[in-house]
Design an enzyme around this catalytic site. Structure first.
Site, PDB file in Angstrom:
ATOM      1  CG  PHE A 150      93.587  30.892  37.535  1.00  0.00           C
ATOM      2  CD1 PHE A 150      93.114  29.644  37.162  1.00  0.00           C
ATOM      3  CD2 PHE A 150      94.548  31.497  36.733  1.00  0.00           C
ATOM      4  CE1 PHE A 150      93.576  29.009  36.004  1.00  0.00           C
ATOM      5  CE2 PHE A 150      95.014  30.872  35.581  1.00  0.00           C
ATOM      6  CZ  PHE A 150      94.532  29.625  35.217  1.00  0.00           C
ATOM      7  CE  LYS A 174      95.096  39.745  45.094  1.00  0.00           C
ATOM      8  NZ  LYS A 174      94.331  39.107  43.991  1.00  0.00           N
ATOM      9  CD  GLU A 177      92.167  38.905  40.054  1.00  0.00           C
ATOM     10  OE1 GLU A 177      92.814  38.316  40.948  1.00  0.00           O
ATOM     11  OE2 GLU A 177      92.708  39.502  39.112  1.00  0.00           O
ATOM     12  CB  SER A 227     102.015  35.418  35.062  1.00  0.00           C
ATOM     13  OG  SER A 227     101.727  36.710  35.533  1.00  0.00           O
ATOM     14  CB  CYS A 282     103.345  26.244  37.771  1.00  0.00           C
ATOM     15  SG  CYS A 282     103.495  25.315  39.299  1.00  0.00           S
ATOM     16  CD  GLU A 382     103.181  29.557  32.320  1.00  0.00           C
ATOM     17  OE1 GLU A 382     102.986  30.765  32.541  1.00  0.00           O
ATOM     18  OE2 GLU A 382     103.272  28.705  33.226  1.00  0.00           O
TER      19      GLU A 382
HETATM   20  P1  NAD Z   1      98.669  36.199  37.584  1.00  0.00           P
HETATM   21  O1  NAD Z   1     100.097  36.609  37.640  1.00  0.00           O
HETATM   22  O2  NAD Z   1      97.801  36.811  36.545  1.00  0.00           O
HETATM   23  O3  NAD Z   1      97.942  36.508  38.993  1.00  0.00           O
HETATM   24  C1  NAD Z   1      98.483  36.038  40.210  1.00  0.00           C
HETATM   25  C2  NAD Z   1      98.060  36.975  41.346  1.00  0.00           C
HETATM   26  O4  NAD Z   1      98.631  38.272  41.123  1.00  0.00           O
HETATM   27  C3  NAD Z   1      96.558  37.176  41.466  1.00  0.00           C
HETATM   28  O5  NAD Z   1      96.209  37.199  42.824  1.00  0.00           O
HETATM   29  C4  NAD Z   1      96.328  38.542  40.806  1.00  0.00           C
HETATM   30  O6  NAD Z   1      95.235  39.248  41.366  1.00  0.00           O
HETATM   31  C5  NAD Z   1      97.624  39.279  41.097  1.00  0.00           C
HETATM   32  N1  NAD Z   1      97.977  40.232  40.025  1.00  0.00           N
HETATM   33  C6  NAD Z   1      97.681  40.135  38.703  1.00  0.00           C
HETATM   34  N2  NAD Z   1      98.216  41.171  38.024  1.00  0.00           N
HETATM   35  C7  NAD Z   1      98.875  41.925  38.936  1.00  0.00           C
HETATM   36  C8  NAD Z   1      99.648  43.123  38.836  1.00  0.00           C
HETATM   37  N3  NAD Z   1      99.847  43.738  37.679  1.00  0.00           N
HETATM   38  N4  NAD Z   1     100.189  43.611  39.962  1.00  0.00           N
HETATM   39  C9  NAD Z   1     100.022  43.004  41.141  1.00  0.00           C
HETATM   40  N5  NAD Z   1      99.297  41.858  41.297  1.00  0.00           N
HETATM   41  C10 NAD Z   1      98.733  41.325  40.204  1.00  0.00           C
HETATM   42  O7  NAD Z   1      98.664  34.596  37.483  1.00  0.00           O
HETATM   43  P2  NAD Z   1      97.437  33.607  37.257  1.00  0.00           P
HETATM   44  O8  NAD Z   1      96.973  33.727  35.847  1.00  0.00           O
HETATM   45  O9  NAD Z   1      96.449  33.753  38.352  1.00  0.00           O
HETATM   46  O10 NAD Z   1      98.158  32.193  37.461  1.00  0.00           O
HETATM   47  C11 NAD Z   1      98.803  31.480  36.438  1.00  0.00           C
HETATM   48  C12 NAD Z   1     100.292  31.711  36.474  1.00  0.00           C
HETATM   49  O11 NAD Z   1     100.814  31.313  37.738  1.00  0.00           O
HETATM   50  C13 NAD Z   1     101.039  30.865  35.446  1.00  0.00           C
HETATM   51  O12 NAD Z   1     102.047  31.640  34.868  1.00  0.00           O
HETATM   52  C14 NAD Z   1     101.636  29.736  36.284  1.00  0.00           C
HETATM   53  O13 NAD Z   1     102.784  29.128  35.728  1.00  0.00           O
HETATM   54  C15 NAD Z   1     101.942  30.453  37.543  1.00  0.00           C
HETATM   55  N6  NAD Z   1     102.077  29.530  38.666  1.00  0.00           N
HETATM   56  C16 NAD Z   1     103.326  29.287  39.136  1.00  0.00           C
HETATM   57  C17 NAD Z   1     103.493  28.390  40.177  1.00  0.00           C
HETATM   58  C18 NAD Z   1     104.863  28.101  40.729  1.00  0.00           C
HETATM   59  O14 NAD Z   1     104.943  27.520  41.796  1.00  0.00           O
HETATM   60  N7  NAD Z   1     105.935  28.471  40.062  1.00  0.00           N
HETATM   61  C19 NAD Z   1     102.380  27.754  40.731  1.00  0.00           C
HETATM   62  C20 NAD Z   1     101.120  28.035  40.217  1.00  0.00           C
HETATM   63  C21 NAD Z   1     100.980  28.931  39.179  1.00  0.00           C
END
Ligand code: NAD
Length: 497
Positions: A150, A174, A177, A227, A282, A382
């Site tokens: 997000f 994808k 959401e 994450s 991040c 985090e």
């Molecule tokens: P998230 O892991 O909750 O969701 C990321 C994506 O995965 C979304 O599209 C979501 O729909 C999908 N998803 C969620 N749960 C899932 C599951 N159980 N199985 C399969 N797909 C699933 O992350 P978020 O809250 O949207 O984003 C924040 C996180 O992203 C933080 O931890 C941040 O550090 C990380 N991030 C990392 C970088 C990097 O380059 N390392 C960059 C941006 C964000």
């Protein structure tokens, strides 16, 4: 009833047949601004089948034509920069300037993708054996997919589909959401830039839809950003299904402050890097490690942090916006309480934050803990909120040991006037992206985004030359074109003769 976000399948924006909807809300007001459908299995499979069919034609499209799509796309993104930033601010709560930054860092990757002919160049060596030449080509893989978080709804989709498509692949996106409206606008503009129907497809949803991508045999490579637990899950399941996977995950980024640094620069940079975007980056700095006498600057840093206030996207005086959701706010508040319970010293407390006129926003103010130790949960986890943890050590060696012991390795920075200290830090630190007197060292797209350790699962990173390799195969050709019909006897060895 808020509008339903559409899927993009076979080059058409279509309503999903699904009745399973997730509301998209304005984080400053909780107003529901859209409903995002969880695509059905038939829809996901239709997108993949169409992407597979279109690949056969797209991979034959001359590379210069593919590059021209990217040139037109970057021009359109620039033309619509403000408009996209406004959509982005509406669904993420980011301030307008920060929203523009999110879009801009994505545009830079599209500019890079417009350079695809040079990026695809292979290698050649003449006369590897008498009359034999060897050369390599970079060829596309097929259907690739991307799952985005997000916190950067413009930049991160743009890390993925433009380069992958420029390489000759077709792509299924994808998006998160929680903020699907920005990616939808990006896709409309991609179509307007002349991208043929079907090279890019968009499906919406959550885990169930991601699993369909992970399990489908026609997806060759999968990029994920999000994450740590989800990243690990996707890496394991995707590679088990024999896919190429790159998974960028969470972080805990340290900034080391040497006593010879420029105090004002340190304070200004730390404020922006820790609580900017409400800490939902991040590459945010979440731990400030003060070396020796640098700790004397802590009260001034606390004063500067306390002055920053959150606000709505078009409030020019706001330092940052709300957190993405009430759940995210609740979690950050719990972490702040935990820090207090664990005995960290609270120098600035943002847990009771309000913004006039917006009683329902997911507000958390700047929060600064001092005397944080490595056994505290606020250090280990985090937080992903506007919370900075202050720590103190006596020497640069101690600071390096502390950072290297942390399981994350996304980004770090050091502030110092000493070239020797900067050189020692860059060399010894076990983190993939290092800033020297630069607080958030996110590389430009001609390099790659190179997180390490628990911040990344895979080997080839995002954008730059590494992404081109991730999204392609190398074919190596060894050729002989004899001038006359020289026929010798069979060569029974592996040597080239
Ligand atoms: P998230 O892991 O909750 O969701 C990321 C994506 O995965 C979304 O599209 C979501 O729909 C999908 N998803 C969620 N749960 C899932 C599951 N159980 N199985 C399969 N797909 C699933 O992350 P978020 O809250 O949207 O984003 C924040 C996180 O992203 C933080 O931890 C941040 O550090 C990380 N991030 C990392 C970088 C990097 O380059 N390392 C960059 C941006 C964000």
């Amino acid at each position: 009833m808020a509008k339903q976000v559409q899927l993009y399948i076979g080059g058409e924006f279509v309503d999903s047949a699904s009745t399973d909807m997730i509301p998209v809300t304005n984080p400053a007001t909780q107003e529901v601004i859209a409903q995002v459908p969880c695509a059905t299995k038939d829809e996901v499979h239709a997108a993949i089948a169409n992407a597979k069919a279109v690949f056969e034609e797209w991979k034959e499209t001359p590379v210069s034509e593919r590059a021209r799509v990217m040139m037109r796309y970057q021009a359109l993104l620039k033309e619509h920069h403000d408009e996209i930033a406004e959509i982005l601010a509406g669904e993420t709560g980011k301030t307008f300037d920060d929203a523009k930054g999110d879009v801009w860092r994505g545009i830079e990757v599209v500019e890079h993708a417009a350079n695809i002919p040079s990026l695809l160049m292979g290698e050649t060596v003449e006369n590897v054996a008498r009359g034999i030449d060897t050369y390599s080509y970079t060829q596309p893989l097929g259907v690739c997919a991307g799952i985005t978080p997000f916190n950067f709804p413009a930049m991160i989709p743009l890390w993925m589909f433009p380069l992958s498509i420029a390489c000759g692949n077709t792509f299924i996106l994808k998006p998160s959401e929680q903020d699907p409206l920005t990616p939808t606008r990006l896709v409309e503009l991609f179509e307007q830039a002349g991208a043929p129907k079907g090279v890019l497809q968009v499906i919406h949803g959550g885990k169930e839809q991601v699993d369909m991508l992970l399990d489908h045999p026609d997806i060759r490579a999968l990029s994920f950003v999000g994450s740590v637990p989800v990243g690990q899950y996707i890496y394991r399941r995707g590679t088990e299904n024999m896919k190429r996977v790159q998974a960028f995950a969470g972080a805990k980024n340290h900034c080391v402050i040497m006593p010879d640094a420029n105090k004002q620069q340190v304070i200004n940079n730390l404020v922006g890097a820790s609580v900017g975007a409400a800490g939902q980056r991040c590459m945010a700095i979440s731990c400030a490690v003060f070396v020796g006498k640098a700790k004397e600057w802590i009260p001034e840093l606390a004063e500067a942090l306390a002055k920053v206030r959150p606000g709505v996207w078009n409030d020019k005086d706001a330092g940052f916006g709300p957190l993405i959701s009430p759940q995210a706010k609740e979690r950050v508040l719990q972490m702040i309480q935990q820090g207090k319970d664990e005995g960290a010293e609270v120098l600035v407390d943002g847990s009771e934050c309000t913004v006039e006129g917006y009683p329902d926003g997911n507000w958390v103010g700047p929060t600064f803990f001092n005397q944080v130790t490595t056994d505290m949960e606020i250090y280990k986890q985090e937080i992903f909120g506007p919370v900075l943890c202050g720590m103190q050590v006596d020497s640069l060696e101690e600071a390096i040991a502390l950072v290297n012991a942390n399981p994350y390795g996304n980004g770090t920075s050091i502030f110092t006037a000493s070239g020797a200290a900067g050189r020692k830090y860059q060399h010894e630190i076990e983190v993939g992206q290092v800033g020297i007197n630069v607080p958030i060292p996110v590389p430009l797209p001609f390099f790659s985004f190179t997180g390490w350790k628990n911040s990344f699962f895979g080997d080839l990173h995002a954008y730059g030359k590494q992404a081109v390799r991730f999204y392609s195969e190398t074919k190596t050709i060894t050729a002989r074109w004899p001038e006359t019909d020289l026929v010798s006897g069979p060569n029974m060895t592996i040597e080239l003769k």
